[in-house]
Write an enzyme that holds these catalytic residues in place. Sequence first.
Site, PDB file in Angstrom:
ATOM      1  N   ASN A 147       0.878  -1.172   0.000  1.00  0.00           N
ATOM      2  CA  ASN A 147       0.000   0.000   0.000  1.00  0.00           C
ATOM      3  C   ASN A 147       0.914   1.220   0.000  1.00  0.00           C
ATOM      4  O   ASN A 147       1.579   1.495   0.991  1.00  0.00           O
ATOM      5  CB  ASN A 147      -0.882  -0.021   1.261  1.00  0.00           C
ATOM      6  CG  ASN A 147      -1.647   1.271   1.465  1.00  0.00           C
ATOM      7  OD1 ASN A 147      -1.712   2.118   0.574  1.00  0.00           O
ATOM      8  ND2 ASN A 147      -2.223   1.431   2.646  1.00  0.00           N
ATOM      9  N   LYS A 192       7.887   5.017   0.769  1.00  0.00           N
ATOM     10  CA  LYS A 192       8.382   3.638   0.890  1.00  0.00           C
ATOM     11  C   LYS A 192       8.952   3.106  -0.420  1.00  0.00           C
ATOM     12  O   LYS A 192       9.702   2.121  -0.402  1.00  0.00           O
ATOM     13  CB  LYS A 192       7.258   2.708   1.358  1.00  0.00           C
ATOM     14  CG  LYS A 192       6.799   2.939   2.782  1.00  0.00           C
ATOM     15  CD  LYS A 192       5.939   1.787   3.283  1.00  0.00           C
ATOM     16  CE  LYS A 192       4.647   1.632   2.522  1.00  0.00           C
ATOM     17  NZ  LYS A 192       3.782   0.579   3.072  1.00  0.00           N
ATOM     18  N   ALA A 197       1.455  -5.670   6.863  1.00  0.00           N
ATOM     19  CA  ALA A 197       0.628  -5.510   8.062  1.00  0.00           C
ATOM     20  C   ALA A 197       0.754  -4.077   8.554  1.00  0.00           C
ATOM     21  O   ALA A 197       1.718  -3.381   8.224  1.00  0.00           O
ATOM     22  CB  ALA A 197       1.064  -6.469   9.170  1.00  0.00           C
ATOM     23  N   ASN A 248      -7.060  -5.234   8.459  1.00  0.00           N
ATOM     24  CA  ASN A 248      -5.801  -5.162   7.729  1.00  0.00           C
ATOM     25  C   ASN A 248      -4.881  -6.340   8.042  1.00  0.00           C
ATOM     26  O   ASN A 248      -4.251  -6.905   7.145  1.00  0.00           O
ATOM     27  CB  ASN A 248      -5.085  -3.851   8.070  1.00  0.00           C
ATOM     28  CG  ASN A 248      -3.913  -3.570   7.150  1.00  0.00           C
ATOM     29  OD1 ASN A 248      -4.098  -3.215   5.998  1.00  0.00           O
ATOM     30  ND2 ASN A 248      -2.714  -3.731   7.657  1.00  0.00           N
ATOM     31  N   SER A 265       4.487 -12.026  15.324  1.00  0.00           N
ATOM     32  CA  SER A 265       5.211 -11.029  16.119  1.00  0.00           C
ATOM     33  C   SER A 265       5.400 -11.512  17.548  1.00  0.00           C
ATOM     34  O   SER A 265       4.546 -12.215  18.098  1.00  0.00           O
ATOM     35  CB  SER A 265       4.431  -9.713  16.136  1.00  0.00           C
ATOM     36  OG  SER A 265       4.997  -8.794  17.044  1.00  0.00           O
ATOM     37  N   TYR A 285      -2.545  -4.581  18.065  1.00  0.00           N
ATOM     38  CA  TYR A 285      -1.607  -5.112  17.069  1.00  0.00           C
ATOM     39  C   TYR A 285      -1.210  -6.538  17.441  1.00  0.00           C
ATOM     40  O   TYR A 285      -1.301  -7.458  16.618  1.00  0.00           O
ATOM     41  CB  TYR A 285      -0.361  -4.229  16.974  1.00  0.00           C
ATOM     42  CG  TYR A 285       0.786  -4.910  16.276  1.00  0.00           C
ATOM     43  CD1 TYR A 285       0.750  -5.140  14.906  1.00  0.00           C
ATOM     44  CD2 TYR A 285       1.903  -5.350  16.986  1.00  0.00           C
ATOM     45  CE1 TYR A 285       1.790  -5.798  14.261  1.00  0.00           C
ATOM     46  CE2 TYR A 285       2.943  -5.991  16.351  1.00  0.00           C
ATOM     47  CZ  TYR A 285       2.881  -6.220  14.986  1.00  0.00           C
ATOM     48  OH  TYR A 285       3.906  -6.882  14.348  1.00  0.00           O
ATOM     49  N   ASN A 341      12.693  -7.849  18.174  1.00  0.00           N
ATOM     50  CA  ASN A 341      13.002  -6.449  17.844  1.00  0.00           C
ATOM     51  C   ASN A 341      13.958  -6.394  16.661  1.00  0.00           C
ATOM     52  O   ASN A 341      15.175  -6.452  16.834  1.00  0.00           O
ATOM     53  CB  ASN A 341      13.594  -5.736  19.062  1.00  0.00           C
ATOM     54  CG  ASN A 341      12.515  -5.293  20.020  1.00  0.00           C
ATOM     55  OD1 ASN A 341      11.937  -6.114  20.727  1.00  0.00           O
ATOM     56  ND2 ASN A 341      12.215  -4.016  20.037  1.00  0.00           N
ATOM     57  N   LYS A 344       9.656   4.184   8.601  1.00  0.00           N
ATOM     58  CA  LYS A 344       8.764   3.750   9.679  1.00  0.00           C
ATOM     59  C   LYS A 344       8.501   4.809  10.749  1.00  0.00           C
ATOM     60  O   LYS A 344       7.663   4.627  11.628  1.00  0.00           O
ATOM     61  CB  LYS A 344       9.331   2.477  10.347  1.00  0.00           C
ATOM     62  CG  LYS A 344       9.226   1.243   9.472  1.00  0.00           C
ATOM     63  CD  LYS A 344       9.950   0.051  10.079  1.00  0.00           C
ATOM     64  CE  LYS A 344       9.331  -0.443  11.356  1.00  0.00           C
ATOM     65  NZ  LYS A 344       8.075  -1.193  11.165  1.00  0.00           N
ATOM     66  N   GLY A 389      14.568   3.876  34.168  1.00  0.00           N
ATOM     67  CA  GLY A 389      14.158   2.556  34.621  1.00  0.00           C
ATOM     68  C   GLY A 389      12.652   2.449  34.836  1.00  0.00           C
ATOM     69  O   GLY A 389      11.976   3.432  35.140  1.00  0.00           O
ATOM     70  N   TYR A 399       4.053  -2.034  27.393  1.00  0.00           N
ATOM     71  CA  TYR A 399       5.471  -2.095  27.037  1.00  0.00           C
ATOM     72  C   TYR A 399       6.082  -3.390  27.546  1.00  0.00           C
ATOM     73  O   TYR A 399       5.858  -3.803  28.685  1.00  0.00           O
ATOM     74  CB  TYR A 399       6.180  -0.898  27.660  1.00  0.00           C
ATOM     75  CG  TYR A 399       7.618  -0.707  27.239  1.00  0.00           C
ATOM     76  CD1 TYR A 399       7.933  -0.113  26.026  1.00  0.00           C
ATOM     77  CD2 TYR A 399       8.665  -1.115  28.066  1.00  0.00           C
ATOM     78  CE1 TYR A 399       9.249   0.074  25.645  1.00  0.00           C
ATOM     79  CE2 TYR A 399       9.988  -0.930  27.687  1.00  0.00           C
ATOM     80  CZ  TYR A 399      10.276  -0.339  26.472  1.00  0.00           C
ATOM     81  OH  TYR A 399      11.571  -0.165  26.105  1.00  0.00           O
TER      82      TYR A 399
END
Length: 334
Positions: A33, A39, A78, A93, A117, A140, A172, A181, A206, A296
């Site tokens: 897309n 991109k 994705a 999507n 993922s 996600y 990662n 991105k 931290g 996170y």
Amino acid sequence: MYTIVTGAAGFIGSNLVKALNERGMRRIIAVDNLSRADKFRNLVDCDIADYLDKQRFLDRLLAGDFDGDIDAILHQGACSNTLESDGRYMMENNYRYSLGLLDWCLDQEVPLLYASSAATYGGGSVFREERAHEAPLNVYGYSKFLFDQVVRQRLAVAGSSHSQVVGFRYFNVYGPRESHKGRMASVAFHHFQQFRSQGKVKLFEGCDGYADGEQRRDFVHVGDVTSVNLFFLDHPEKSGIFNVGSGRAQPFNDLAMASVNGCRALSGEAALPLAELVQQGLIEYIPFPADLKGKYQSFTEADLTRLRKAGYDAPFASVEEGVGQYVNWLNEHA
């Protein structure tokens, strides 16, 4: 016969197209897309047979236009924005689109290699490809998790009679061709840009019991990711869901050190230890963002048992090796 790469103008997709080119493969249909037009740059040095918009491709696929013409689909397309709050868009999507490809591939007996993922694991501490350890923290992660569940169900029902279906739980990932991105680019990319523009890199203070910069992630170079994809492309008899990470968690401090010292090396300056980098203000700790609290992952580490058992035995680059290479690449392409 064509090889299909979805998300072909994206980060991992474009690296896969380039890797296929390096094998002499040119009959590649790139699907993406390009409403985010920048991109396209990721494909400028790649050779493809055709480009199709993602929806146009799916419509034609399901209409039978490609029956008998495809030897494999590498589905990397994705929405990977972990902060995306539109759940309807995310599920349509990421989940529903993937389901259309899965149904077609199983019906046509065409291998499907797709991007899952590590976000499927959520805040857990065990990163093994088993339902008991999966609890995504955002929509996600849920979109990837739900598709994985369907794949497991289909493979279980089909037994050994199905065509190849492989899901890759990327951890990662960092490396070339990710500049489009924005905020979702890797920490390694942001560190390079920060050091170039500000003379320092920033890490979160931290949280979750971790000291400043000591949250730990499994950082994996995109070159290793493409290598795993190609291994399974070469072994169509192997199916399943597999972690794709280095298998070794490293603190963000390691990443920052590798980034800063890599940039210093470009200027002929010596590498410095962490304490010295912090003391000189080359690494700075900033408050933890409110919008990431509770969403996170402070620790990730791929369990590679299943991947190794499948026969993939190549080593993975450490942060020191991979980020060092990446800094040089970014410098050459700045």
